[in-house]
Design an enzyme around this catalytic site. Structure first.
Site, PDB file in Angstrom:
ATOM      1  N   MET A 104       0.655  -1.119  -0.243  1.00 48.10           N
ATOM      2  CA  MET A 104      -0.029   0.043   0.114  1.00 48.10           C
ATOM      3  C   MET A 104       0.892   1.587   0.280  1.00 48.10           C
ATOM      4  SD  MET A 104      -3.526  -0.524   1.936  1.00 48.10           S
ATOM      5  CE  MET A 104      -3.103  -0.435   4.083  1.00 48.10           C
ATOM      6  N   GLU A 163      11.926  -0.415   5.453  1.00 47.55           N
ATOM      7  CA  GLU A 163      12.842  -1.208   4.693  1.00 47.55           C
ATOM      8  C   GLU A 163      12.501  -2.460   4.942  1.00 47.55           C
ATOM      9  OE1 GLU A 163      16.340  -0.626   7.281  1.00 47.55           O
ATOM     10  OE2 GLU A 163      15.069   1.441   7.218  1.00 47.55           O
ATOM     11  N   HIS A 194       9.497  -3.239   3.529  1.00 50.95           N
ATOM     12  CA  HIS A 194       9.113  -3.584   1.754  1.00 50.95           C
ATOM     13  C   HIS A 194      10.613  -3.619   1.025  1.00 50.95           C
ATOM     14  CE1 HIS A 194       5.665  -1.325   3.357  1.00 50.95           C
ATOM     15  NE2 HIS A 194       5.244  -2.098   2.752  1.00 50.95           N
ATOM     16  N   GLN A 234      -9.984  -3.065   2.012  1.00 51.02           N
ATOM     17  CA  GLN A 234      -9.817  -4.098   3.181  1.00 51.02           C
ATOM     18  C   GLN A 234      -9.672  -2.709   4.806  1.00 51.02           C
ATOM     19  OE1 GLN A 234      -5.826  -4.196   0.877  1.00 51.02           O
ATOM     20  NE2 GLN A 234      -4.925  -4.118   3.351  1.00 51.02           N
ATOM     21  N   GLN A 251      -2.129 -12.202   7.891  1.00 50.31           N
ATOM     22  CA  GLN A 251      -1.836 -12.124   6.501  1.00 50.31           C
ATOM     23  C   GLN A 251      -2.027 -13.267   5.343  1.00 50.31           C
ATOM     24  OE1 GLN A 251      -2.353  -8.528   3.985  1.00 50.31           O
ATOM     25  NE2 GLN A 251      -0.935  -8.584   3.577  1.00 50.31           N
ATOM     26  N   LYS A 276       9.572  -3.027  11.499  1.00 55.64           N
ATOM     27  CA  LYS A 276       9.131  -1.872  10.585  1.00 55.64           C
ATOM     28  C   LYS A 276       7.587  -1.779  10.262  1.00 55.64           C
ATOM     29  CE  LYS A 276      13.404  -0.196   9.661  1.00 55.64           C
ATOM     30  NZ  LYS A 276      14.383   0.273   9.423  1.00 55.64           N
ATOM     31  N   SER A 277       7.058  -0.184  10.577  1.00 54.63           N
ATOM     32  CA  SER A 277       5.509  -0.460   9.938  1.00 54.63           C
ATOM     33  C   SER A 277       5.519   0.985   9.431  1.00 54.63           C
ATOM     34  CB  SER A 277       5.023  -1.178  11.126  1.00 54.63           C
ATOM     35  OG  SER A 277       3.635   0.041  11.063  1.00 54.63           O
ATOM     36  N   SER A 278       4.561   1.047   8.132  1.00 60.57           N
ATOM     37  CA  SER A 278       3.997   2.725   7.669  1.00 60.57           C
ATOM     38  C   SER A 278       3.782   3.688   9.178  1.00 60.57           C
ATOM     39  CB  SER A 278       3.682   2.694   6.880  1.00 60.57           C
ATOM     40  OG  SER A 278       3.793   1.385   5.326  1.00 60.57           O
ATOM     41  N   ARG A 279       2.836   2.766  10.211  1.00 61.01           N
ATOM     42  CA  ARG A 279       2.879   3.847  11.117  1.00 61.01           C
ATOM     43  C   ARG A 279       3.202   3.976  11.843  1.00 61.01           C
ATOM     44  NH1 ARG A 279      -1.613  -0.500   8.976  1.00 61.01           N
ATOM     45  NH2 ARG A 279      -3.464   1.159   8.317  1.00 61.01           N
TER      46      ARG A 279
END
Lengths: 289, 289
Positions: free
Chosen positions: A30, A35, A37, A61, A153, A184-187
């Site tokens: 998304m 890192e 990804h 989603q 997931q 690591k997370s986008s959030r």
């Protein structure tokens, strides 16, 4: 690197790749790449002729009240990272092209979803398997790479591929962490400075659980309780869940005597963080399905 | 001609065909082949390098009390017909291989099914799209051929392919008929001699409707009523439905001013027969989607 935004252009490209007998690795994202990804892209690059990255914030989603509108987006930066990683094709479709009208066909995930994140996100995985079915058909990858940070997931995608005989291999890839252990997370950008300092306690708690299993602990309730206590003592976050389940079936276990997942989700002020470890019965990390 | 019964053998064969850059045409059947199926095979042969025929009586698309157990089967005769038609691969999987356990992923057809045969066969099309999704993934055809006798099935399969972006073309093929007009069907063997004599009245009624539309009839209710009257006056059958709907959306129409289907289903003693015509607004037969 080719940047493709229409379904028709991607379909043409895919026909050409088939003519050239290229193997295709695929990383579904998304966007707002980090890192985690990048490790998926690196793995795909190593194992396939061509690597396709999709960037699509999938409205299907996100539930009501979730962060679809505010989900972080940065297409320019994402493309730079993809280029650096040697990605061959970036697919960035419009939502109107992916969902041109009411769909006659509905996909529903009837198992593996009444636990962990699925419990608090009704319909979330229905949206995940719908968009992935579409993207798998458009991209036709030989291998699709998914990060184990979203281990539920990965389990659901594995069920999708298995149940419907998709001609591709699901490759789970280990979670990438900050130096202090935070996944690591986008959030993570949503965390306050103080929250960011204590957030690694989630991973520390999972590590302690792993150690206790290696030391012979067999009772999932006791192990989960210790994880909760540690997170509560170390952070200001509110625990959504700490669960120990079989993996990838995601069923409750009475004893830790086969492959399991220990997973935690913790609410902070503006972010909900998740982390997990997938362990064999002896407490060693799962390497491969 | 290769006869393949395991998923693994088919998958290997499919990889080989991809290496050889062969185009693949696909005819999905439940066996007990007749000239309707043969016309699909002939069309596939003409348009593709390789033709794959599947024979699988799909338990998932039969409802309680339907004829799954007694559905006619004759594998030896089917293989002879396939060989005559020049089919390259016959795929005949076991039910246990197609459905190895409870499926996590459920497909549901949410539109185009509350009319025609779908109305009296709840869940039928869920079973159809589930097995076809699996077979499409296993066979990976470039083109899939379906008979317009099951026009609702063609409409649902078209929705499946469109909604989920399957990389294949759905090719509808005209219904094949006996000399007296009766549509070919595996279930015609269930008719008594007397029923067999009057059954062509269904097609005659549809032909009369076509003629009346060509003569300017616009009111679907009047046209449908005339079809019902003719079938009732000519046969001992009990009408399940006679409906005029838009095609392939299968919505009620107030006026015949675009592509429509006129479809009928009639119960005889041991068989339920269906037939239809898909017509343009001027009453001419639909040629292609």
């Amino acid at each position: 690197m080719k940047i493709i935004s229409t379904l028709e252009a991607l379909q043409q490209e895919r026909v050409q790749l088939a003519k050239e007998q290229k193997s295709v690795g695929y990383v579904a994202t998304m966007g707002f790449l980090h890192e985690g990804h990048q490790s998926l892209m690196k793995r795909s690059k190593a194992e396939n002729d061509i690597t396709v990255l999709s960037i699509f914030v999938n409205p299907l989603q996100f539930g009501a009240g979730e962060d679809f509108e505010t989900y972080p987006r940065d297409a320019v930066r994402d493309q730079r990272i993809a280029e650096q990683e040697g990605v061959d094709i970036v697919f960035m479709p419009e939502a109107a092209a992916m969902y041109p009208g009411n769909s006659t066909i509905k996909l529903h995930v009837a198992d593996r979803v009444d636990v962990l994140c699925g419990k608090s996100r009704p319909g979330h995985f229905d949206g995940v398997v719908t968009v992935l079915s579409k993207l798998f058909h458009l991209i036709q990858p030989n291998r699709a790479y998914f990060g184990l940070k979203d281990a539920q997931q990965v389990a659901v995608v594995q069920a999708l591929v298995h149940d419907l005989n998709f001609p591709l291999e699901v490759v789970p890839v280990s979670t990438v962490r900050e130096e202090d252990g935070l996944a690591k997370s986008s959030r993570n950008v949503y965390l306050s400075e103080q929250e960011r300092q204590v957030a690694p306690a989630i991973y520390q708690a999972l590590q302690k659980a792993k150690q206790s299993i290696q030391d012979g602990a067999k009772d999932p309730e006791k192990v989960a309780s210790a994880v909760k206590e540690f997170i509560n003592s170390q952070t200001s976050g509110r625990i959504d869940y700490v669960e120990i389940l079989s993996y990838p079936a995601l069923k409750p276990v009475k004893e830790i005597d086969a492959r399991i997942i220990i997973a935690a989700a913790v609410y902070f002020d503006k972010a909900r963080l998740i982390d997990n470890l997938v362990l064999e019965a002896d407490g060693s990390i799962m390497d491969r399905f």
